[in-house]
Design a protein around this motif. Structure first.
Motif, PDB file in Angstrom:
ATOM      1  N   ALA A 151      22.126 -18.483 -50.413  1.00  0.00           N
ATOM      2  CA  ALA A 151      22.258 -19.377 -49.249  1.00  0.00           C
ATOM      3  C   ALA A 151      23.344 -18.875 -48.300  1.00  0.00           C
ATOM      4  N   THR A 152      23.224 -17.620 -47.928  1.00  0.00           N
ATOM      5  CA  THR A 152      24.205 -17.005 -47.021  1.00  0.00           C
ATOM      6  C   THR A 152      23.622 -16.726 -45.642  1.00  0.00           C
ATOM      7  N   ASP A 184      20.453 -18.228 -42.607  1.00  0.00           N
ATOM      8  CA  ASP A 184      19.708 -19.425 -42.198  1.00  0.00           C
ATOM      9  C   ASP A 184      18.493 -19.642 -43.088  1.00  0.00           C
ATOM     10  N   LEU A 185      17.751 -18.555 -43.361  1.00  0.00           N
ATOM     11  CA  LEU A 185      16.580 -18.668 -44.239  1.00  0.00           C
ATOM     12  C   LEU A 185      16.987 -19.068 -45.649  1.00  0.00           C
ATOM     13  N   GLY A 186      18.095 -18.495 -46.119  1.00  0.00           N
ATOM     14  CA  GLY A 186      18.575 -18.831 -47.458  1.00  0.00           C
ATOM     15  C   GLY A 186      18.962 -20.288 -47.575  1.00  0.00           C
ATOM     16  N   VAL A 187      19.585 -20.828 -46.520  1.00  0.00           N
ATOM     17  CA  VAL A 187      19.970 -22.238 -46.521  1.00  0.00           C
ATOM     18  C   VAL A 187      18.733 -23.126 -46.538  1.00  0.00           C
ATOM     19  N   VAL A 188      17.725 -22.768 -45.744  1.00  0.00           N
ATOM     20  CA  VAL A 188      16.480 -23.540 -45.708  1.00  0.00           C
ATOM     21  C   VAL A 188      15.814 -23.532 -47.083  1.00  0.00           C
ATOM     22  N   MET A 189      15.771 -22.362 -47.720  1.00  0.00           N
ATOM     23  CA  MET A 189      15.160 -22.264 -49.050  1.00  0.00           C
ATOM     24  C   MET A 189      15.952 -23.062 -50.084  1.00  0.00           C
TER      25      MET A 189
END
Length: 219
Positions: A101-102, A104-109
């Motif tokens: 989660a580093t 934007d995509l990682g945070v969404v996932m």
């Protein structure tokens, strides 16, 4: 004066007694959960004991805990063995998503994974409190817990958030193990003790209220 000071029924000693129960039951639960397969019956026993001692003021917390633990071993060990692989997968997935989660995509996932945890972790949140409160077979235990998880989805979300954050709190440190297990069950009981009686017939409700008299604010 001295008689009053050392009177076990005065407010000070009752407070000390509850503190001992709070810490002692948490450590008792942790010790009995160390074999892993006994974590389920230990959790069921902890929920039962917390409701009886902290919500209804009964004495004999440790004897009550041990008796409930032994009674729940027959159902609790198979239930834990069924749930254990799922929980290992969930925690592994959580660790992977959190580490990634580093961006934007990682945070969404990560958020999407968190949402996906609601049903499996929610089932876990209901499973062992239900076991501690009701005498159900293994199949009926899972069926009832799943039904409660879905029917009371807002409550399920709150319970999941509580248990995930409290587990992380303990894993990142070590000292919260002295109080978090009992605190978790006490917080759970604030929601579950208003849900359980809704699904009982009159005979079952009478038995339940005999074991767990209603709080004044629930009458």
């Amino acid at each position: 004066m001295f008689r009053q000071v050392f009177n076990p029924d005065n407010l000070f000693w009752r407070f000390i007694s509850k503190c001992v129960d709070f810490v002692g039951l948490s450590l008792f639960w942790a010790a009995l959960s160390l074999p892993v397969v006994t974590a389920g019956p230990a959790t069921a026993a902890l929920y039962y004991t917390v409701v009886k001692t902290f919500r209804h003021g009964e004495d004999g917390a440790f004897g009550m805990f041990w008796k409930s633990f032994v009674q729940n071993l027959r159902r609790g060990i198979p239930a834990t063995l069924i749930f254990l692989p799922m929980m290992v997968f969930i925690f592994y997935g959580y660790a992977v998503m959190h580490a990634n989660a580093t961006s934007d995509l990682g945070v969404v996932m990560f958020v999407a994974y968190y949402v996906a945890l609601v049903v499996p972790v929610g089932l876990f949140c209901y499973l062992f409190p239900v076991m501690g409160r009701f005498d159900l077979g293994l199949k009926e235990l899972f069926r009832t817990s799943f039904a409660l998880c879905i029917r009371h989805l807002p409550t399920t979300v709150i319970l999941v958030l509580l248990v995930v954050e409290l587990v992380i709190f303990v894993l990142e440190r070590w000292w919260p193990i002295f109080f978090v297990p009992v605190l978790t069950m006490l917080l759970f009981s604030l929601f579950l003790e208003r849900i359980f009686p809704k699904y009982l017939n009159e005979e079952e409700r009478a038995v339940l209220e005999d074991r767990f008299p209603k709080d004044e604010d629930e009458k």
